[in-house]
Design a protein around this motif. Structure first.
Motif, PDB file in Angstrom:
ATOM      1  N   ASP A 183      -2.629   9.709   2.678  1.00 44.69           N
ATOM      2  CA  ASP A 183      -2.386  11.016   2.072  1.00 44.69           C
ATOM      3  C   ASP A 183      -3.671  11.824   1.986  1.00 44.69           C
ATOM      4  OD1 ASP A 183       0.450  10.534   1.444  1.00 44.69           O
ATOM      5  OD2 ASP A 183      -0.355   8.992   0.131  1.00 44.69           O
ATOM      6  N   ILE A 184      -4.768  11.146   1.638  1.00 48.23           N
ATOM      7  CA  ILE A 184      -6.063  11.812   1.515  1.00 48.23           C
ATOM      8  C   ILE A 184      -7.103  11.002   2.271  1.00 48.23           C
ATOM      9  CG2 ILE A 184      -7.914  12.449  -0.082  1.00 48.23           C
ATOM     10  CD1 ILE A 184      -5.802  13.075  -2.164  1.00 48.23           C
ATOM     11  N   LEU A 185      -7.859  11.670   3.128  1.00 45.79           N
ATOM     12  CA  LEU A 185      -8.997  11.049   3.801  1.00 45.79           C
ATOM     13  C   LEU A 185     -10.260  11.702   3.269  1.00 45.79           C
ATOM     14  CD1 LEU A 185     -10.055   9.111   6.025  1.00 45.79           C
ATOM     15  CD2 LEU A 185      -9.995  11.076   7.584  1.00 45.79           C
ATOM     16  N   VAL A 186     -11.117  10.913   2.632  1.00 47.78           N
ATOM     17  CA  VAL A 186     -12.400  11.403   2.135  1.00 47.78           C
ATOM     18  C   VAL A 186     -13.438  11.076   3.203  1.00 47.78           C
ATOM     19  CG1 VAL A 186     -14.029  11.407   0.212  1.00 47.78           C
ATOM     20  CG2 VAL A 186     -11.626  10.869  -0.214  1.00 47.78           C
ATOM     21  N   HIS A 187     -14.103  12.103   3.723  1.00 54.66           N
ATOM     22  CA  HIS A 187     -14.921  11.940   4.928  1.00 54.66           C
ATOM     23  C   HIS A 187     -16.234  12.692   4.766  1.00 54.66           C
ATOM     24  CE1 HIS A 187     -15.891  11.940   9.264  1.00 54.66           C
ATOM     25  NE2 HIS A 187     -14.942  11.032   9.421  1.00 54.66           N
ATOM     26  N   ALA A 207      -6.612  24.968  14.543  1.00 54.47           N
ATOM     27  CA  ALA A 207      -5.772  23.992  15.237  1.00 54.47           C
ATOM     28  C   ALA A 207      -4.548  23.568  14.427  1.00 54.47           C
ATOM     29  CB  ALA A 207      -6.615  22.764  15.583  1.00 54.47           C
ATOM     30  N   GLY A 208      -4.319  24.192  13.293  1.00 56.44           N
ATOM     31  CA  GLY A 208      -3.151  23.855  12.487  1.00 56.44           C
ATOM     32  C   GLY A 208      -3.249  22.504  11.802  1.00 56.44           C
ATOM     33  N   GLY A 209      -4.459  22.108  11.427  1.00 51.50           N
ATOM     34  CA  GLY A 209      -4.660  20.827  10.752  1.00 51.50           C
ATOM     35  C   GLY A 209      -4.448  20.919   9.253  1.00 51.50           C
ATOM     36  N   PRO A 210      -4.665  19.834   8.548  1.00 55.53           N
ATOM     37  CA  PRO A 210      -4.473  19.826   7.098  1.00 55.53           C
ATOM     38  C   PRO A 210      -5.575  20.596   6.387  1.00 55.53           C
ATOM     39  CG  PRO A 210      -5.397  17.739   7.817  1.00 55.53           C
ATOM     40  CD  PRO A 210      -5.072  18.513   9.067  1.00 55.53           C
ATOM     41  N   PRO A 211      -5.365  20.946   5.123  1.00 55.44           N
ATOM     42  CA  PRO A 211      -6.404  21.661   4.376  1.00 55.44           C
ATOM     43  C   PRO A 211      -7.606  20.758   4.097  1.00 55.44           C
ATOM     44  CG  PRO A 211      -4.583  21.050   2.928  1.00 55.44           C
ATOM     45  CD  PRO A 211      -4.142  20.730   4.328  1.00 55.44           C
ATOM     46  N   LEU A 212      -8.749  21.401   3.883  1.00 62.44           N
ATOM     47  CA  LEU A 212      -9.986  20.705   3.563  1.00 62.44           C
ATOM     48  C   LEU A 212     -10.450  21.156   2.182  1.00 62.44           C
ATOM     49  CD1 LEU A 212     -12.501  18.983   4.258  1.00 62.44           C
ATOM     50  CD2 LEU A 212     -13.440  20.996   5.421  1.00 62.44           C
ATOM     51  N   SER A 213     -10.661  20.192   1.293  1.00 59.68           N
ATOM     52  CA  SER A 213     -11.134  20.479  -0.057  1.00 59.68           C
ATOM     53  C   SER A 213     -12.457  19.763  -0.302  1.00 59.68           C
ATOM     54  CB  SER A 213     -10.105  20.015  -1.102  1.00 59.68           C
ATOM     55  OG  SER A 213      -8.883  20.694  -0.960  1.00 59.68           O
ATOM     56  N   ILE A 214     -13.133  20.147  -1.381  1.00 55.07           N
ATOM     57  CA  ILE A 214     -14.306  19.409  -1.836  1.00 55.07           C
ATOM     58  C   ILE A 214     -14.001  18.787  -3.187  1.00 55.07           C
ATOM     59  CG2 ILE A 214     -15.921  20.910  -0.600  1.00 55.07           C
ATOM     60  CD1 ILE A 214     -16.677  22.125  -3.366  1.00 55.07           C
ATOM     61  N   LEU A 215     -14.743  17.736  -3.529  1.00 51.56           N
ATOM     62  CA  LEU A 215     -14.649  17.191  -4.869  1.00 51.56           C
ATOM     63  C   LEU A 215     -15.345  18.142  -5.837  1.00 51.56           C
ATOM     64  CD1 LEU A 215     -15.317  13.379  -4.272  1.00 51.56           C
ATOM     65  CD2 LEU A 215     -13.127  14.570  -4.509  1.00 51.56           C
ATOM     66  N   PRO A 216     -14.881  18.219  -7.074  1.00 53.55           N
ATOM     67  CA  PRO A 216     -15.466  19.180  -8.029  1.00 53.55           C
ATOM     68  C   PRO A 216     -16.982  19.011  -8.138  1.00 53.55           C
ATOM     69  CG  PRO A 216     -13.446  18.238  -8.932  1.00 53.55           C
ATOM     70  CD  PRO A 216     -13.753  17.477  -7.674  1.00 53.55           C
ATOM     71  N   LYS A 244      -1.564  11.286  12.136  1.00 54.31           N
ATOM     72  CA  LYS A 244      -1.601  10.215  11.133  1.00 54.31           C
ATOM     73  C   LYS A 244      -0.980  10.629   9.804  1.00 54.31           C
ATOM     74  CE  LYS A 244      -3.692   7.269  13.793  1.00 54.31           C
ATOM     75  NZ  LYS A 244      -2.959   6.084  14.304  1.00 54.31           N
ATOM     76  N   GLY A 245      -0.513  11.853   9.726  1.00 54.00           N
ATOM     77  CA  GLY A 245       0.160  12.306   8.517  1.00 54.00           C
ATOM     78  C   GLY A 245      -0.770  12.563   7.346  1.00 54.00           C
ATOM     79  N   VAL A 246      -2.049  12.842   7.631  1.00 55.68           N
ATOM     80  CA  VAL A 246      -3.004  13.111   6.551  1.00 55.68           C
ATOM     81  C   VAL A 246      -2.663  14.453   5.900  1.00 55.68           C
ATOM     82  CG1 VAL A 246      -5.436  13.497   5.983  1.00 55.68           C
ATOM     83  CG2 VAL A 246      -4.804  11.785   7.711  1.00 55.68           C
ATOM     84  N   VAL A 294       0.826  -1.209   0.000  1.00 50.90           N
ATOM     85  CA  VAL A 294       0.000   0.000   0.000  1.00 50.90           C
ATOM     86  C   VAL A 294       0.857   1.254   0.000  1.00 50.90           C
ATOM     87  CG1 VAL A 294      -1.628   1.350   1.372  1.00 50.90           C
ATOM     88  CG2 VAL A 294      -1.988  -1.109   1.058  1.00 50.90           C
ATOM     89  N   ASP A 295       1.886   1.283   0.858  1.00 57.36           N
ATOM     90  CA  ASP A 295       2.692   2.491   0.977  1.00 57.36           C
ATOM     91  C   ASP A 295       3.629   2.703  -0.210  1.00 57.36           C
ATOM     92  OD1 ASP A 295       1.525   3.167   3.385  1.00 57.36           O
ATOM     93  OD2 ASP A 295       2.998   2.096   4.584  1.00 57.36           O
ATOM     94  N   GLY A 296       3.605   1.772  -1.166  1.00 57.11           N
ATOM     95  CA  GLY A 296       4.383   1.950  -2.387  1.00 57.11           C
ATOM     96  C   GLY A 296       3.679   2.828  -3.407  1.00 57.11           C
ATOM     97  N   PHE A 297       2.400   3.140  -3.180  1.00 53.27           N
ATOM     98  CA  PHE A 297       1.665   4.014  -4.093  1.00 53.27           C
ATOM     99  C   PHE A 297       2.015   5.468  -3.823  1.00 53.27           C
ATOM    100  CE2 PHE A 297      -0.609   0.131  -4.606  1.00 53.27           C
ATOM    101  CZ  PHE A 297      -1.210   0.200  -5.865  1.00 53.27           C
ATOM    102  N   ASP A 298       1.842   6.299  -4.840  1.00 54.42           N
ATOM    103  CA  ASP A 298       2.117   7.728  -4.676  1.00 54.42           C
ATOM    104  C   ASP A 298       1.076   8.407  -3.798  1.00 54.42           C
ATOM    105  OD1 ASP A 298       4.359   7.717  -6.486  1.00 54.42           O
ATOM    106  OD2 ASP A 298       2.924   7.626  -8.141  1.00 54.42           O
ATOM    107  N   VAL A 299      -0.183   7.942  -3.907  1.00 57.79           N
ATOM    108  CA  VAL A 299      -1.280   8.567  -3.175  1.00 57.79           C
ATOM    109  C   VAL A 299      -2.121   7.465  -2.541  1.00 57.79           C
ATOM    110  CG1 VAL A 299      -3.264  10.113  -3.278  1.00 57.79           C
ATOM    111  CG2 VAL A 299      -1.340  10.467  -4.848  1.00 57.79           C
ATOM    112  N   VAL A 300      -2.224   7.486  -1.220  1.00 52.90           N
ATOM    113  CA  VAL A 300      -3.038   6.517  -0.481  1.00 52.90           C
ATOM    114  C   VAL A 300      -4.298   7.231   0.002  1.00 52.90           C
ATOM    115  CG1 VAL A 300      -3.158   4.935   1.475  1.00 52.90           C
ATOM    116  CG2 VAL A 300      -0.990   5.230   0.238  1.00 52.90           C
ATOM    117  N   VAL A 301      -5.452   6.718  -0.412  1.00 54.82           N
ATOM    118  CA  VAL A 301      -6.736   7.343  -0.115  1.00 54.82           C
ATOM    119  C   VAL A 301      -7.552   6.413   0.780  1.00 54.82           C
ATOM    120  CG1 VAL A 301      -8.855   8.337  -1.089  1.00 54.82           C
ATOM    121  CG2 VAL A 301      -6.700   8.454  -2.382  1.00 54.82           C
ATOM    122  N   ARG A 302      -8.048   6.933   1.883  1.00 54.51           N
ATOM    123  CA  ARG A 302      -8.928   6.169   2.778  1.00 54.51           C
ATOM    124  C   ARG A 302     -10.243   6.922   2.948  1.00 54.51           C
ATOM    125  NH1 ARG A 302      -5.273   2.314   4.784  1.00 54.51           N
ATOM    126  NH2 ARG A 302      -3.150   3.110   4.958  1.00 54.51           N
TER     127      ARG A 302
END
Length: 255
Positions: free
Chosen positions: A88-92, A142-151, A113-115, A60-68
């Motif tokens: 790398d990306i958590l879709v929630h 809180a200095g967390g990661p950015p939040l995006s939406i799907l197009p 978790k390094g998201v 799994v960690d051999g992929f460029d982008v791991v999505v959960r």
């Protein structure tokens, strides 16, 4: 007359949605750019109990982008040797409380978790926009990661293809990455709610029937329609080379 009023309401809602996306306006969302994944190897990891069997022999960690998805961080902790250590990306769905929550995701947990990015699929309803803005503000404080939406245009097309039903987080993520110029897309741990979840994801669900009842409880999703849509999209020309886990393929091809 009622038909005309409903049509006007739809047009007004569509106009409000488009205006809310204008970059210069306060609260406008960050939209995940498909081009960000050009030439990348992406793996989308679902929560089905077949996940361990699907991932046998996969690094799994051999992929460029791991999505959960949703409570995928907790699921990953159960078998990091097999399920991977990176996210790398958590879709929630941003439901963090209540009996149907998808797991709490405070900034501290995401950072630990390094998201790299949190992604919310929705923008259609005013409630979606409020949820997005509230979570983005909390993460920023809180200095967390950015939040995006799907197009939104991609999500609207998916919804239309599902007969105006809301897509699940899983199918939203899969179809988004299928529409990117990624070089490879691996899809593991999806059985379209025909089996229970993997242990550690949602242990309140003990069977495939309960999983289906869980997703159907509010009448928002229809897994069979999602399965048919994915088959249709996979048959169309797409950029990524697609690798399906053995159980994903088996359940996808079954009527």
């Amino acid at each position: 007359m009622m038909t005309l009023l409903r049509s006007l309401e739809r047009h007004q809602r569509s106009l409000r949605n488009r205006i809310a996306l204008w970059p210069g306006l306060p609260g406008a969302p960050d939209i995940l750019d498909p081009e960000r994944f050009a030439g990348r190897r992406v793996i989308v990891i679902g929560p089905a109990e077949t996940l361990a069997d699907d991932l046998e022999g996969t690094v799994v960690d051999g992929f460029d982008v791991v999505v959960r998805l949703n409570n995928g961080l907790s699921l990953a902790d159960t078998r990091p040797d097999l399920f991977g250590r990176r996210t790398d990306i958590l879709v929630h769905n941003l439901r963090e409380t209540g009996p149907r929550n998808a797991g709490e995701i405070p900034a501290s947990l995401l950072t630990d978790k390094g998201v790299s990015m949190l992604v919310y699929p929705h923008w259609r309803r005013s409630a979606d926009r409020r949820a997005y803005r509230a979570k983005r503000a909390a993460l920023k404080r809180a200095g967390g990661p950015p939040l995006s939406i799907l197009p939104p245009e991609i999500m609207q097309e998916i919804r239309a293809d599902l007969g105006n039903r809301a897509p699940t987080v899983g199918i939203s993520a899969i179809l988004f990455f299928l529409a990117t110029p990624a070089s490879e897309l691996a899809i593991h741990g999806f059985t379209f709610f025909e089996t229970r979840y993997a242990s550690g994801y949602n242990d309140a669900i003990r069977s495939g029937a309960e999983a289906r009842a869980w997703v159907d409880a509010r009448g928002a999703h229809e897994p069979l329609s999602e399965k048919r849509l994915l088959r249709k999209r996979l048959a169309l020309p797409h950029a990524p080379r697609v690798i399906l886990g053995r159980n994903v393929r088996r359940h996808l091809e079954a009527d």
